[in-house]
Design a protein around this motif. Structure first.
Motif, PDB file in Angstrom:
ATOM      1  N   LYS A 270       1.108  -1.106  -0.003  1.00  0.00           N
ATOM      2  CA  LYS A 270       0.254  -0.031  -0.015  1.00  0.00           C
ATOM      3  C   LYS A 270       0.740   1.269   0.142  1.00  0.00           C
ATOM      4  O   LYS A 270       0.579   2.350  -0.671  1.00  0.00           O
ATOM      5  CB  LYS A 270      -1.106  -0.113   1.204  1.00  0.00           C
ATOM      6  CG  LYS A 270      -2.099   1.016   1.024  1.00  0.00           C
ATOM      7  CD  LYS A 270      -2.823   1.097   2.572  1.00  0.00           C
ATOM      8  CE  LYS A 270      -3.379  -0.084   2.993  1.00  0.00           C
ATOM      9  NZ  LYS A 270      -4.142  -0.080   4.193  1.00  0.00           N
ATOM     10  N   ASN A 271       1.809   1.172   0.709  1.00  0.00           N
ATOM     11  CA  ASN A 271       2.673   2.183   0.906  1.00  0.00           C
ATOM     12  C   ASN A 271       3.502   2.622  -0.613  1.00  0.00           C
ATOM     13  O   ASN A 271       3.808   3.742  -0.825  1.00  0.00           O
ATOM     14  CB  ASN A 271       3.646   2.288   2.013  1.00  0.00           C
ATOM     15  CG  ASN A 271       3.108   2.502   3.326  1.00  0.00           C
ATOM     16  OD1 ASN A 271       2.108   3.221   3.454  1.00  0.00           O
ATOM     17  ND2 ASN A 271       3.808   2.014   4.642  1.00  0.00           N
ATOM     18  N   TRP A 272       4.026   1.461  -1.058  1.00  0.00           N
ATOM     19  CA  TRP A 272       4.523   1.697  -2.399  1.00  0.00           C
ATOM     20  C   TRP A 272       3.619   2.491  -3.493  1.00  0.00           C
ATOM     21  O   TRP A 272       4.404   3.321  -4.093  1.00  0.00           O
ATOM     22  CB  TRP A 272       4.869   0.518  -3.154  1.00  0.00           C
ATOM     23  CG  TRP A 272       5.924  -0.577  -2.392  1.00  0.00           C
ATOM     24  CD1 TRP A 272       6.754  -0.068  -1.390  1.00  0.00           C
ATOM     25  CD2 TRP A 272       6.238  -2.015  -2.644  1.00  0.00           C
ATOM     26  NE1 TRP A 272       7.638  -1.243  -1.117  1.00  0.00           N
ATOM     27  CE2 TRP A 272       7.258  -2.376  -1.998  1.00  0.00           C
ATOM     28  CE3 TRP A 272       5.682  -2.730  -3.620  1.00  0.00           C
ATOM     29  CZ2 TRP A 272       7.853  -3.640  -1.877  1.00  0.00           C
ATOM     30  CZ3 TRP A 272       6.085  -4.042  -3.419  1.00  0.00           C
ATOM     31  CH2 TRP A 272       7.117  -4.402  -2.908  1.00  0.00           C
TER      32      TRP A 272
ATOM     33  N   ASP B 107       8.968   6.150  -2.398  1.00  0.00           N
ATOM     34  CA  ASP B 107       9.948   7.047  -2.118  1.00  0.00           C
ATOM     35  C   ASP B 107      11.212   5.740  -2.707  1.00  0.00           C
ATOM     36  O   ASP B 107      11.120   5.278  -3.451  1.00  0.00           O
ATOM     37  CB  ASP B 107      10.218   7.045  -0.540  1.00  0.00           C
ATOM     38  CG  ASP B 107       9.974   5.747   0.368  1.00  0.00           C
ATOM     39  OD1 ASP B 107      10.547   4.705  -0.475  1.00  0.00           O
ATOM     40  OD2 ASP B 107       9.869   5.611   1.359  1.00  0.00           O
ATOM     41  N   ALA B 108      12.514   6.312  -2.155  1.00  0.00           N
ATOM     42  CA  ALA B 108      13.763   5.741  -2.734  1.00  0.00           C
ATOM     43  C   ALA B 108      13.804   4.259  -2.451  1.00  0.00           C
ATOM     44  O   ALA B 108      14.324   3.567  -3.376  1.00  0.00           O
ATOM     45  CB  ALA B 108      15.039   6.250  -2.036  1.00  0.00           C
ATOM     46  N   ASN B 109      12.888   3.550  -1.526  1.00  0.00           N
ATOM     47  CA  ASN B 109      12.704   2.195  -1.348  1.00  0.00           C
ATOM     48  C   ASN B 109      11.681   1.296  -1.932  1.00  0.00           C
ATOM     49  O   ASN B 109      11.358   0.504  -1.661  1.00  0.00           O
ATOM     50  CB  ASN B 109      12.573   2.240   0.408  1.00  0.00           C
ATOM     51  CG  ASN B 109      13.775   2.440   1.026  1.00  0.00           C
ATOM     52  OD1 ASN B 109      14.808   2.154   0.875  1.00  0.00           O
ATOM     53  ND2 ASN B 109      13.414   3.470   2.281  1.00  0.00           N
ATOM     54  N   THR B 110      10.854   2.089  -2.817  1.00  0.00           N
ATOM     55  CA  THR B 110       9.946   1.785  -3.650  1.00  0.00           C
ATOM     56  C   THR B 110      10.408   1.154  -5.153  1.00  0.00           C
ATOM     57  O   THR B 110      11.224   1.664  -5.761  1.00  0.00           O
ATOM     58  CB  THR B 110       8.724   2.562  -4.212  1.00  0.00           C
ATOM     59  OG1 THR B 110       8.241   3.253  -2.825  1.00  0.00           O
ATOM     60  CG2 THR B 110       7.924   2.244  -4.992  1.00  0.00           C
TER      61      THR B 110
ATOM     62  N   TYR C 225       8.344  -5.217 -10.422  1.00  0.00           N
ATOM     63  CA  TYR C 225       7.381  -5.883  -9.606  1.00  0.00           C
ATOM     64  C   TYR C 225       6.170  -5.434 -10.510  1.00  0.00           C
ATOM     65  O   TYR C 225       5.851  -4.470 -10.546  1.00  0.00           O
ATOM     66  CB  TYR C 225       7.469  -5.219  -7.973  1.00  0.00           C
ATOM     67  CG  TYR C 225       8.332  -5.944  -6.961  1.00  0.00           C
ATOM     68  CD1 TYR C 225       7.735  -6.638  -6.022  1.00  0.00           C
ATOM     69  CD2 TYR C 225       9.497  -5.595  -7.305  1.00  0.00           C
ATOM     70  CE1 TYR C 225       8.573  -7.065  -5.135  1.00  0.00           C
ATOM     71  CE2 TYR C 225      10.322  -6.358  -6.265  1.00  0.00           C
ATOM     72  CZ  TYR C 225       9.867  -7.098  -5.266  1.00  0.00           C
ATOM     73  OH  TYR C 225      10.749  -7.429  -4.210  1.00  0.00           O
ATOM     74  N   SER C 226       5.211  -6.619 -10.487  1.00  0.00           N
ATOM     75  CA  SER C 226       4.062  -6.393 -11.080  1.00  0.00           C
ATOM     76  C   SER C 226       3.076  -5.874  -9.945  1.00  0.00           C
ATOM     77  O   SER C 226       3.052  -6.068  -8.972  1.00  0.00           O
ATOM     78  CB  SER C 226       3.419  -7.627 -11.669  1.00  0.00           C
ATOM     79  OG  SER C 226       1.971  -7.641 -12.152  1.00  0.00           O
TER      80      SER C 226
END
Length: 518
Positions: A200-202, A207-210, A265-266
């Motif tokens: 959900k956060n992605w 952000d840089a961690n997505t 990532y799909s």
């Protein structure tokens, strides 16, 4: 009867070879001795043999004549020619007659043992080495899975698992494949927890961690690598898992040089309707619905769900302020593929050529419906094998070979993967509930909470809301949804079929590869 490897040794001076024969027996080999070609042929008819040592120069029936008759009786048996001569034409005759190796007299025991190891024990030695290497890495992979990985580390773990899966395939190591399958299953359990926690956060707070995801694939993995004056061909093979890419890679690498092998990532659902439209639009499904209300269709609505990919791509290029001349081609049958191959040179004037190839997706759906394909692709190894065989004989490979000597950039990717489903999960819904096996949406859904990621507010996952009270559910790991009606029939019908739409390493972590001509 003996469990020892059986050697037939044919030599008119067999008595002089007693030391070598005794050496082999001490090493665990069963040796049958004959002194002429006639007796050798008779033994081949009577005995199950593993290998033949054959003297080239024998009185009466020569070694080459004996070789021909033995091959007629046991075509696949390895034959080692033993000769006093190193004449080139003799060896050419022997090799043309399918000998497996040759030795020059006098033969030393260690030479013989080395030949036997090479011809009889090669598969076993490879299998033992592969098993030993995987066992050494098993604990390392196990430890990493339980460490709380980020998206890049999960992709690396998945690549490692695929590497060992393919290595164990080659070595025919059935026992270790079972161990790997259990480790992969455990990895999927932890991966699903990771997705539930982070997905959900992605979407809402990237952000840089997505990770790179379907809706930003072009922005991050395609547009930056288009070069002026060099046509880029983006080949999207629908439903291509990372392991399937790895089995077709060697063929492509004969003509193209790998410059980057990445994954992305799909989005959810991991299905063509959602993930591929998101790719071409450069937007989430919810954003597509808002921008193109006349183009977006929900699952239960009549009509093709991927009919506007070219429109979406054109819009994304314009929004990105890219001045690109592009083409879009969709291949859904063999004749379309042949037409592509025949006309591939016409695309060299474009900056970007997008080619969607639907074979693997069609194979997946056909496998569910056709008993013969269930027999041919009954597990991952067979599924990979069919993919490889298709590609080797496909018009797509013909088309790629035609441009291999041109200055081009090649991007190979997909929209989602598939997983072989094994565990049924009961779902109850009203008549408007969608029929997908790995994801569903509908009103008043009743389901097992631990088997799914669910949302009663599809907008929080950037999905359209088909109805005011729609709930989306996504199957975790290798689960598949089954209604209580005719439960056992549908459980057996779909178990071990390849499905997509849910959450798994195989469906979500997928290849995006850049290559250029050699």
């Amino acid at each position: 009867m003996t469990n020892e490897p059986t050697i037939l040794w044919v030599d008119d001076e067999i008595e002089l070879l007693k030391p070598q024969i005794l050496f082999l027996r001490e090493k665990g080999y069963h040796v049958i001795e004959v002194s002429n070609g006639v007796d050798a042929i008779e033994k081949c008819r009577e005995e199950v043999l593993d290998i033949v040592f054959l003297d080239e120069q024998m009185p009466g029936m020569s070694g080459l004549e004996t070789l021909t008759d033995i091959k007629n009786i046991q075509p696949s048996i390895p034959i080692v020619m033993i000769t006093k001569s190193e004449e080139e034409n003799l060896m050419e005759d022997a090799i043309g007659s399918q000998i497996s190796d040759y030795l020059i007299k006098p033969v030393k025991p260690q030479q013989i043992l080395l030949t036997l190891k090479k011809l009889l024990d090669n598969r076993r030695l490879i299998s033992e080495k592969t098993t030993s290497s995987y066992q050494q890495e098993f604990q390392q992979i196990f430890s990493r899975i339980s460490m709380g990985l980020n998206h890049e580390e999960w992709a690396e773990v998945y690549r490692k698992l695929i590497y060992w899966e393919l290595e164990l395939d080659k070595s025919k190591t059935a026992g270790m494949r079972d161990v790997l399958a259990m480790q992969k299953s455990e990895a999927n359990t932890e991966f699903c927890k990771f997705i539930v926690k982070n997905y959900k956060n992605w979407l809402s707070k990237p952000d840089a961690n997505t990770p790179t995801m379907s809706h930003n694939l072009f922005k991050e993995k395609v547009f930056p690598f288009i070069e002026p004056g060099i046509p880029t061909f983006l080949i999207l093979i629908d439903n291509l898992r990372f392991d399937q890419w790895k089995v077709i890679q060697p063929t492509i690498s004969e003509s193209f040089r790998l410059t980057d092998e990445a994954t992305y990532y799909s989005i959810l659902p991991t299905s063509t309707h959602y993930s591929r439209n998101a790719m071409f639009a450069g937007m989430t499904p919810l954003e597509i619905e808002k921008r193109f209300p006349n183009f977006w269709l929900n699952d239960e609505e009549e009509g093709g769900k991927n009919l506007h990919e070219k429109d979406f791509l054109e819009d994304q290029i314009l929004r990105s302020k890219k001045n690109l001349k592009f083409s879009y081609t969709k291949i859904t049958n063999f004749n379309d593929g042949k037409l592509l191959s025949d006309n591939i040179y016409n695309l060299l004037n474009n900056d970007l050529n997008v080619i969607v190839y639907n074979f693997v997706d069609l194979l997946s759906h056909s496998r569910t419906e056709m008993d013969v394909l269930k027999e041919l692709a009954n597990d991952e190894t067979a599924y990979r094998s069919i993919t490889h065989s298709w590609f080797e004989h496909s018009p797509l490979l013909d088309a790629l070979l035609r441009i291999a000597d041109k200055k081009v950039n090649l991007i190979i990717t997909t929209d989602h993967g598939t997983i072989r489903v094994k565990e049924p999960s009961k779902v109850i819904g009203d008549r408007d509930t969608t029929t997908n096996l790995r994801y569903k949406h509908g009103r008043n859904l009743n389901y097992n909470q631990k088997d799914v990621l669910d949302t009663r507010n599809p907008h929080e996952l950037f999905l359209p809301r088909p109805h005011v009270s729609s709930t989306f559910i996504f199957a975790k790991e290798d689960k598949y949804f089954v209604y209580p009606n005719n439960y056992n029939y549908h459980v057996n019908l779909f178990r071990n079929t390849f499905q997509h739409g849910g959450i798994s390493l195989e469906e979500m972590i997928i290849p995006v590869v850049r290559m250029t001509n050699k």
